[in-house]
Design a protein around this motif. Structure first.
Motif, short mmCIF file in Angstrom:
data_model
loop_
_atom_site.label_atom_id
_atom_site.label_comp_id
_atom_site.label_asym_id
_atom_site.label_seq_id
_atom_site.Cartn_x
_atom_site.Cartn_y
_atom_site.Cartn_z
N SER A 134 0.83 -1.21 0.00
CA SER A 134 0.00 0.00 0.00
C SER A 134 0.86 1.25 0.00
O SER A 134 0.43 2.31 -0.48
CB SER A 134 -0.94 0.01 1.21
N LEU A 135 2.09 1.16 0.52
CA LEU A 135 2.99 2.30 0.53
C LEU A 135 3.87 2.38 -0.71
O LEU A 135 4.62 3.35 -0.88
CB LEU A 135 3.87 2.25 1.79
N LEU A 136 3.78 1.39 -1.59
CA LEU A 136 4.49 1.43 -2.85
C LEU A 136 3.79 2.31 -3.88
O LEU A 136 4.33 2.55 -4.96
CB LEU A 136 4.61 0.02 -3.45
N THR A 137 2.60 2.77 -3.56
CA THR A 137 1.76 3.45 -4.55
C THR A 137 1.10 4.66 -3.93
O THR A 137 0.98 4.77 -2.71
CB THR A 137 0.68 2.49 -5.07
N GLU A 138 0.64 5.57 -4.78
CA GLU A 138 -0.19 6.69 -4.33
C GLU A 138 -1.65 6.28 -4.24
O GLU A 138 -2.48 7.06 -3.76
CB GLU A 138 -0.04 7.87 -5.29
N ALA A 139 -1.99 5.09 -4.72
CA ALA A 139 -3.35 4.60 -4.62
C ALA A 139 -3.61 4.09 -3.21
O ALA A 139 -2.75 4.16 -2.32
CB ALA A 139 -3.57 3.47 -5.64
N ASP A 140 -4.80 3.56 -2.98
CA ASP A 140 -5.13 3.05 -1.65
C ASP A 140 -4.41 1.75 -1.34
O ASP A 140 -4.39 1.31 -0.20
CB ASP A 140 -6.65 2.84 -1.54
N GLY A 141 -3.84 1.11 -2.36
CA GLY A 141 -3.14 -0.14 -2.15
C GLY A 141 -3.50 -1.14 -3.23
O GLY A 141 -4.29 -0.85 -4.13
#
Length: 377
Positions: A28-35
């Protein structure tokens, strides 16, 4: 050239988590999305995820391209404290300018980050976060303008700049004129009251008048102003995040000699480069997007530098949550800038002495100048 770069100044970054993460939390922290979602597959199958496996695995004593399972098992075995130490230490930083305005998870603070990175740390104050705190305590809308001015002066006493997230709230199409206090009081009244007149429990700054007011208050204190631009999470309407929408405000801030730092900018980085060229007070980076695009980082930085003067481009990681991003962004930036400089030398576009000097500006010199980091404390 890549090895010749001086220690970097990361002019925009955040804290990292102080706890161990399971796979879902890490992804989830690899992306700007919710995961990650069930329809989209794993986020290790992105350029950012692949870059972590390639460039971060060796920092954890794993071979390049270690599998996600091996990577996460090794990370858990070392524990978050050792992971954070290794990645901050490996970034090669001289200074960090840390945005402390978003901290839902008890992230490491600027001092802790600086100690791990063996770098000086400085704070960037988020305007909207401060304004919402002032509004929550304000006795009335009439009291808001002066209360905010006083709070900003106090809060930034030891800070080197401020940040606006108008792009997330109202968009960047902000008028250039300074709002007068009557306008601000009317906007503050809307901020403090629900539509039925009841007091608002959690004030949220999303009025263009208030965003302009906050920026002008910072300008009056002669503080550099950062703007989030473009790429961000799903809360940001990218259609309203083009930095060209800031043209009127940038023009007025130029008259006030207020430095403006355009952050991230993807996919508007060429527009940001244009603005950095035509306005004497405008600077730009491609932070956040750098590690997001992984092995395409040199393409992204090269496109920003098509028009942006070398004296107007800065380094930032926008690292948040994962300590990996401090290491990864710095490594990809060094590789990208080194490649651009070497290609210019080989093609005769500039000399090797020019390349060394210009790379030093982008890596650290510009940030040092804009934020006054050489001033005595």
């Amino acid at each position: 050239m890549r090895d010749d770069l001086p220690p970097l100044i990361d002019h925009h970054c955040h804290g990292v988590v102080r706890r161990d993460l399971d796979r879902a939390e890490f992804e989830s922290l690899l992306t700007e999305a919710d995961g990650p979602g069930p329809l989209g597959g794993t986020l290790f199958d992105t350029r950012a995820g692949l870059a972590v496996r390639r460039w971060c695995a060796p920092v954890l004593d794993l071979p390049p391209h270690a599998s996600p399972d091996d990577y996460l098992a090794r990370r858990a075995g070392l524990g978050y404290a050792e992971v954070n130490r290794r990645f901050l230490a490996s970034a090669g930083l001289d200074a960090l300018c840390v945005d402390t305005g978003f901290n839902p998870d008890g992230l490491l603070d600027p001092g802790e980050l600086g100690r791990l990175a063996d770098a000086t740390s400085h704070e960037i104050v988020r305007l909207e976060t401060l304004a919402e705190g002032v509004a929550a305590r304000a006795a009335s809308a009439d009291a808001f303008p002066d209360a905010f001015r006083e709070a900003l002066a106090e809060r930034t006493r030891n800070a080197v700049g401020v940040k606006s997230i108008a792009a997330y709230r109202a968009g960047l199409d902000l008028a250039g004129e300074r709002p007068d206090d009557r306008e601000v009081i009317r906007a503050a009244g809307r901020l403090l009251r629900e539509s039925d007149g009841a007091p608002r429990r959690n004030p949220r700054v999303d009025d263009p008048v208030l965003h302009r007011f906050l920026v002008w208050c910072a300008s009056d204190l002669r503080l550099p102003v950062q703007f989030h631009v473009g790429y961000g999470d799903a809360d940001a309407d990218l259609r309203r995040g083009d930095p060209l929408l800031l043209t009127s405000l940038l023009s007025e801030l130029a008259r006030a000699n207020t430095p403006v730092l355009l952050l991230h900018n993807y996919p508007f980085h060429r527009s940001a480069g244009y603005l950095a060229q035509v306005f004497p007070n405008v600077f730009a980076d491609v932070g956040l997007a750098l590690h997001g695009v992984g092995d395409r980082a040199s393409v992204l930085l090269d496109e920003l530098l098509e028009l942006a003067p070398f004296g107007k481009v800065l380094y930032s990681s926008d690292a948040y949550g994962l300590a990996e991003f401090y290491h990864l962004a710095a490594l990809l930036f060094r590789r990208a800038l080194g490649r651009i400089m070497e290609e210019g030398v080989s093609e005769g576009s500039w000399t090797r002495d020019d390349a060394s000097r210009l790379a030093g500006l982008v890596a650290a010199g510009n940030a040092r100048r804009v934020y006054g980091l050489d001033r005595p404390e």
